[in-house]
Structures are given as structure tokens and as C-alpha cells.
Design a protein around this motif. Structure first.
Motif, mmCIF file in Angstrom:
data_model
loop_
_atom_site.group_PDB
_atom_site.id
_atom_site.type_symbol
_atom_site.label_atom_id
_atom_site.label_comp_id
_atom_site.label_asym_id
_atom_site.label_seq_id
_atom_site.Cartn_x
_atom_site.Cartn_y
_atom_site.Cartn_z
ATOM 1 N N VAL B 25 51.079 -14.637 -74.123
ATOM 2 C CA VAL B 25 52.044 -14.633 -73.022
ATOM 3 C C VAL B 25 52.964 -13.415 -73.159
ATOM 4 O O VAL B 25 53.242 -12.708 -72.186
ATOM 5 C CB VAL B 25 52.853 -15.948 -73.005
ATOM 6 N N LEU B 173 53.900 -22.243 -75.267
ATOM 7 C CA LEU B 173 54.844 -21.909 -74.190
ATOM 8 C C LEU B 173 56.289 -22.088 -74.653
ATOM 9 O O LEU B 173 57.140 -21.223 -74.406
ATOM 10 C CB LEU B 173 54.562 -22.771 -72.958
ATOM 11 N N PHE B 174 56.584 -23.193 -75.321
ATOM 12 C CA PHE B 174 57.954 -23.394 -75.813
ATOM 13 C C PHE B 174 58.308 -22.342 -76.871
ATOM 14 O O PHE B 174 59.461 -21.913 -76.963
ATOM 15 C CB PHE B 174 58.143 -24.807 -76.371
ATOM 16 N N ALA B 176 57.245 -19.234 -76.912
ATOM 17 C CA ALA B 176 57.557 -18.012 -76.166
ATOM 18 C C ALA B 176 58.964 -18.094 -75.576
ATOM 19 O O ALA B 176 59.732 -17.125 -75.621
ATOM 20 C CB ALA B 176 56.524 -17.786 -75.060
ATOM 21 N N ILE B 177 59.326 -19.251 -75.046
ATOM 22 C CA ILE B 177 60.673 -19.426 -74.485
ATOM 23 C C ILE B 177 61.726 -19.257 -75.579
ATOM 24 O O ILE B 177 62.734 -18.560 -75.391
ATOM 25 C CB ILE B 177 60.798 -20.808 -73.799
ATOM 26 N N GLY B 178 61.490 -19.880 -76.730
ATOM 27 C CA GLY B 178 62.444 -19.771 -77.838
ATOM 28 C C GLY B 178 62.611 -18.334 -78.306
ATOM 29 O O GLY B 178 63.731 -17.865 -78.553
ATOM 30 N N LEU B 180 62.091 -15.590 -76.543
ATOM 31 C CA LEU B 180 62.777 -14.794 -75.519
ATOM 32 C C LEU B 180 64.268 -15.130 -75.458
ATOM 33 O O LEU B 180 65.105 -14.242 -75.244
ATOM 34 C CB LEU B 180 62.114 -14.991 -74.157
#
Lengths: 395, 395
Positions: B25, B173-174, B176-178, B180
Motif C-alpha cells: 500500500v 491496512l491498520f 499502514a494507517i498507524g 502514516l
């Protein structure tokens, strides 16, 4: 402790699930999420059961940490207020059908004139381009169209919907990623942008190896039940009182499993010496294992398999999940005190950060609970001006 | 066009799925992802079928846009090289079992001494705390333990595994969020941190309304088949040649559906006037609708329902998904030319950005394809030094 997204202002026009999930993730990380709702009605999911008193538990779970302001965006004056807010905001998120914001005169092209740094995220069923763009979608529609149903279900059975609304949730997660990436770019350049995420696209993005399998072999993937298609044993087995998931991912784990089952002789069995052989003889092997697993309870097997170092686990129902020691140790179930509904348990944040741990700081807002507070704080309105707006039914 | 994460250097120690999905991602968004692999072996998923020639299509789908360097991290010299790289990097991502990096002397506490701004993301089965922390997990284990299986499947049927490895993918996905969010914080403060994401935690986080339903009503949620539990009609119906998903989410859509089915008289039928009534009489209603939907093909119904404005869709198998006009218009299937394997179709990025559109720029790397390039570019090594390292089996 500071929060990772502290100081980031998000104007949240979203309803129900995909959009609210994205802004929940951001609010959990410390963003100031201002939920803008229609007066008298609010987010549709305020009407979704189950209820605690008059409050929707569905809504409360997804909207913790957010503030609520009502604005009747059909009124010119309300549009002006929204535009004033956009000048002070970092992010706008909406999950209307494409075209709706443009009809209100509040599409990205308009908003970027007011604030060129604004990050505008649109989360929709089919996205802001392509032939289906203007069509409405629901989770069930994109789960069907996107292929995940066609590879979920019993072997030989019909396509099966994933229980949670994975079509909405993955779109929420990808939206949050897009927003944060755009925020990084803006931090470097000052330039905002539009982030356009479609539920259907996200379903394609999570098909995992199914696309590769199809394009390489030409064989259309089907529901495969609960077993791994190429690793054996790797599936749930019946116990005396339920099931236990056993995941013997390689030959070393297979040997440990044989010992745990008291069947050391299987290690030498020519049919089972390698994973390809075990997979070839799966029809013989599974009943042999099951005959043994049926002799003890799930709890007994969990202990035995843990001691043997074989990856395993129960098939937990929700009541068990929310009491699981690991889930509790990780603070993945939190209890929030709501001013009207009282205490409610909900999922915590799965993003654990050493410097800026996020989490649930505040319950979901009542409809319009923070209207006056936000008009004063963000736009500097006086009590008198607010009183006038109230009379004009602007909020 | 610049990319959102251009200039961000990610050292990627991950294998198989959850970690590689997170770094994919980020790579799709423009980050420079340097995959660090064990010499001779590499990411385990290089051995996963299906293959195109000798190359794994599984691996190629998940590792596009990344570069590969091999390093034998059991050697002191290789650890030193890794530490030199950490000084130049923004992010380290690993999905080892907790404790592995510490044993190598490369845990977060060590790395932050070298680079206090480093963002260290660890993606594991159960996380870096709690009683199960050191246990191994696979997707099937966390799908079982986390509750999603218990609410997926036929009504009255057994718990069912979601086809794609949603346990891995949501953790990716989580993560990647963390990462960013941590990057945003670092952009403001210069301070790095550790981001700890557990697959099990992520399963709890995506249970959607199941937790609320259980804690409010005390009723344990079960598999509910393909119909919506509280909206009717909202499920797949049989057609002359397959199924069509019909999602009549409110009374207005129900009326449009009656017209589309040529059954205007149902609009007045007292049993079906509101959604609660339709849900109450679902056992009568579904066969009535099915009798009509069976008279035409799925393609015919799609057209009729589209014209009527009733949300609908086919239940697509993967071959249909990758040819769907909307999926193609959104560039959600891309074809990548691999130097050894040739052309391969894979999923595109579902994050569409107006200023910094990401996407697939390069095929997955061969094992160690960029070792020399990275040693020169990042660390300024000479040909001679590289030759020496090669002799010492450092890479």
C-alpha cells in the motif's frame, strides 16, 4: 501524551458505515472530527438498532470521539457557514452518491477555491468515475459484484456473504490511508487534493491470491470451505464440545501435531511425510485426526496444542471474543460512559503506538450537541448571532 | 506527477501477507520500499503457487513497486549494514513473531538509539503484549478466535472462514494507517515511535455491529446467511441462470422494485407496507419475488433494476470481476510486465488521488535484484567493498 493526529480538523459529512469508519479511525488517532448532520434527523444510523434507551448502539460504536454540529445544508446561510469552516479545516470527508456535493455547490472544485490545502475525501459505492459511478451501492451489492462472496462459503456450496460489512469497512480503511497520505503530501508542499475511494474497488484490492490463481491457471476460484486449499492439516476439527482450529503450516509443525495427538507413528507414514502428500491424502487424514480430537474438549486441546507449539485456536462466538484474555489485555474492548445511554462496550483501536497512543476519549455525540461550541470556537460567533441562526432554522 | 509518499524510505523485513500488504500500500503511494530478504530463500511466499515459469504469482502480486536486497542478518556485518540503512530510513516494518528482532539485537529500543526519528511498525498475530504475545498465528487462527467466522455462513450453518485472508489484510491496512499517522506526528515533532498491530485485534475492530448487538441484547450473533437481518428485501434472488443481489434499503426503493417486478399491487399489500412488516413476512415475500426473478436471466434483471433505480448487482466470480466495465474503468486490474515471468494481471490501487495518483510503476523484484544498487546509493559502498561482502556471504 499527545495524539498522532492532534490539531487536524476533519469536517465529517458521512453517514452510516464506510465514511464514519474512516473518520472514527482518524478520531481514535486524535483528529478533531466534526460531524455535520442534518437538523432533526442526523446520520441515518442514529435510527439503527439495537438501542440503549433512545440511543443507537450501532451509531455510538462508530462515532465515539467525534463532535456533532447540525447544519441544514439546503439553506444558503448554512452553506456559507460550512464554507467558513472549510477555510479552517484540514480534511473534508463525505460518502454521498457522486454528484450530490456538486449539486449543493460544495464539490471539491468549489471547496479548493476557498482552501487550496483542503484534503477532500469521497467514499462511494462505485467511485467518482466510470459507467456505474452514479449508481447506489450497499455493502451486499459490492460484496456480490467484487468477487469476495464467490470465494467464501462451504466447499461445493453457494457464494456466501461475509458477516461484517467488509465492503464498507475496507473502503473506510483505504479512505483513511488515502487521507493520511494526502496529509503527508500537504505537509511537504501545502497542496491539498481529492481522494476518491470506491467500495467496489476495495473489494477487488482484497481478493488476495484469487486473481493470481485465476489469471495463471484459468480456473475460476470457488468457495473452499474452512480448509486451506494447499496446506494440510489447516482447518477446524471437531472436539468433544465444539471445534478447534489447527494450523500445521509446515512439516516441523506436523510432527509436533502428531506428538500432541499421541500418534508419533504418523510421522513415519509415507502418505503424510510432506505437505503436498498430506494435501493429496486429505480425505483420509482429516477423519483420522478428527477421531482423536473428538475425544477431548476444545479447552483441553487448546492447552495440549499450545504446549506442543502447534498454532491453534477456538472458533469464538462474540460473547467469548469480548472476554478473551488477550483481547482484554490489548484493550480491544473498551467501556464508554455515554451521558444518556450509560455504559456501552465497544471495540478499541487496534493501532498501538508507543508515543501517541490513541483510543476512546469521549462518547458519541448527541445530535447537534456541539453546534454552539463549534460555531463559537471555530468561527467566533456571538451568542446573539447563534440565536439568529437558530431562528432561521439554519441548524 | 509526484507521488504522495515520494522520498519516504521503508525498510521492509516482512514476509508472506500482512506485512507485505502494508508495504505494498505504501509502495503504491510512492514510498521507496526496500525489501530485505534472506539470501537464497527470500520471502517465504516466493515459494507459494501458482507460478509463472519459476516466479510466484502470489509474491509478484504483493511485491510490485518494491526493491529487493538480500542480507544475512545472522552475520554481524549484515546487522551493521542494516543499522547503517536504519540511519537513512524513515520506516522499518517487520512481521516476525514478537521477540525475534530483539534476539537479533535489532529491536525498536536498539534502533531508536541509532535513529530517534525512526518509525518501527511490528505486525504480528497477537501483538507485542498480552498473554498470547509469543504464540504463532495464521490467518485461519485469528479468523476463528476473532469472531468473524462465527457470524459468517449459512443461516443455521457452521461458522465459515472468509475466503480471502482478511485477518492478514486488515492487519496490513491498520499497520499502514498507524505508520502514516506516526509519520504525520514525526513531521510535526521529529519524534519517531513503535507501531504495534496485532491480527487478532484487527479482527475485533472489524466486527462492526456484532459487538453492539451482543452487549445490548445478550443474544450471541450467529451466521445469518446472505440476507440482511433487518432490511427486506435485501439478499440474492435466483434468476433463470444464476442469482441477482437486490438491495431495497427503504420504502421508496421497495415501491420501485414492485414496479420493476411488474407487481405494483404489492405496494398496497398490508403485509409489505413498511420495512419492519416486510422483514416480519420475509418467509412469504422471498418466494413470491423469487417466482418472478426466476423468469428472466441475471443480465436481464440487472438492466431492468438499473432502469428502475433499485440497487442491485450480480454475484460475480473472479473471471467476471476482472472484466467488469467499472472495475476496468477504475484501473483496478493492471497488467505488469515482469522481466522473467512476462505479463501478469493484478489488482490496482483503490486509492484514487487527484494530485498524486499512485499505482503500479514496477514489477516485483527478483531476490536480491537491487542489492548492489542500494548498497551504493544508500550507503555509498564501492564495487570493491561490495565484492568483499559477497565473499563473506553477507548478502
Amino acid at each position: 501524551m499527545r495524539q498522532a493526529l492532534e490539531g487536524i480538523k476533519v469536517l465529517d459529512l458521512t453517514r452510516v458505515l464506510a465514511g464514519p469508519y474512516a473518520t472514527m479511525v482518524m478520531a481514535d488517532l486524535g483528529a478533531d472530527v466534526i460531524k455535520i448532520e442534518a437538523p432533526g434527523i442526523g446520520d441515518d444510523s442514529r435510527q439503527f438498532g439495537p438501542y440503549v434507551g433512545d440511543e443507537s448502539a450501532y451509531f455510538m460504536s462508530l462515532n465515539r470521539n467525534k463532535r456533532s454540529i447540525t447544519l441544514n445544508l439546503k439553506e444558503e446561510k448554512a452553506k456559507e457557514i460550512f464554507q467558513e469552516m472549510v477555510k479552517k479545516a484540514d480534511v473534508v470527508v463525505e460518502n454521498y452518491r457522486p454528484g450530490t456535493m456538486e449539486k449543493l455547490g460544495l464539490g471539491y472544485e468549489e471547496l479548493k477555491k476557498i482552501n487550496p490545502g483542503i484534503i477532500y475525501a469521497a467514499c462511494s459505492g462505485f467511485g467518482h468515475s466510470g459507467p456505474y459511478s452514479k449508481r447506489a451501492a450497499y455493502d451486499a451489492v459490492v460484496q456480490g459484484m467484487g468477487g469476495i462472496m464467490s470465494i467464501t462459503g462451504e466447499k461445493g456450496g453457494r457464494p456466501t456473504r461475509v458477516g461484517p460489512s467488509i465492503g464498507d469497512i475496507t473502503a473506510g480503511l483505504f479512505s483513511a490511508i488515502g487521507i493520511l497520505a494526502a496529509l503527508h503530501y500537504r505537509n511537504q508542499t501545502g497542496i491539498g487534493q481529492k481522494v476518491d475511494v470506491a467500495m467496489l474497488d476495495c473489494q477487488v484490492a482484497i481478493l488476495e491470491n484469487a486473481i493470481a490463481r485465476y489469471v495463471v491457471t484459468g480456473v475460476v476460484p470457488k468457495p473452499a470451505g474452512n480448509r486451506h486449499t494447499s496446506i494440510t492439516p489447516f482447518e477446524p476439527f471437531e472436539t468433544a464440545d465444539g471445534e478447534v482450529m489447527i494450523a500445521a503450516g509446515n512439516d516441523a509443525l506436523w510432527e509436533k501435531l502428531c506428538e500432541a495427538l499421541g500418534k508419533e507413528e504418523w510421522i513415519q507414514d509415507e502418505r503424510f511425510q510432506t505437505n503436498p502428500l498430506r494435501t493429496k491424502h486429505v480425505e483420509e487424514l482429516v477423519p483420522m485426526i478428527q477421531e482423536i480430537t473428538r475425544t477431548k474438549t476444545t479447552a483441553e486441546w487448546l492447552k495440549i496444542l499450545d504446549q506442543a507449539g502447534v498454532p491453534n485456536g477456538p472458533i469464538n462466538t462474540i460473547d467469548k471474543v469480548i472476554e478473551d484474555p488477550q483481547v482484554l489485555a490489548r484493550e480491544m474492548i473498551v467501556e464508554v460512559e455515554h451521558p444518556v445511554a450509560g455504559k456501552l462496550k465497544m471495540a478499541g483501536t487496534p493501532i498501538k503506538m508507543s508515543e501517541t497512543q490513541g483510543g476512546v476519549r469521549a462518547p458519541a455525540p448527541l445530535l447537534g450537541q456541539h453546534t454552539e461550541e463549534i460555531l463559537k470556537e471555530l468561527l467566533g460567533y456571538s451568542d446573539e448571532e447563534i440565536e439568529d441562526l437558530k431562528k432561521e432554522n439554519i441548524f
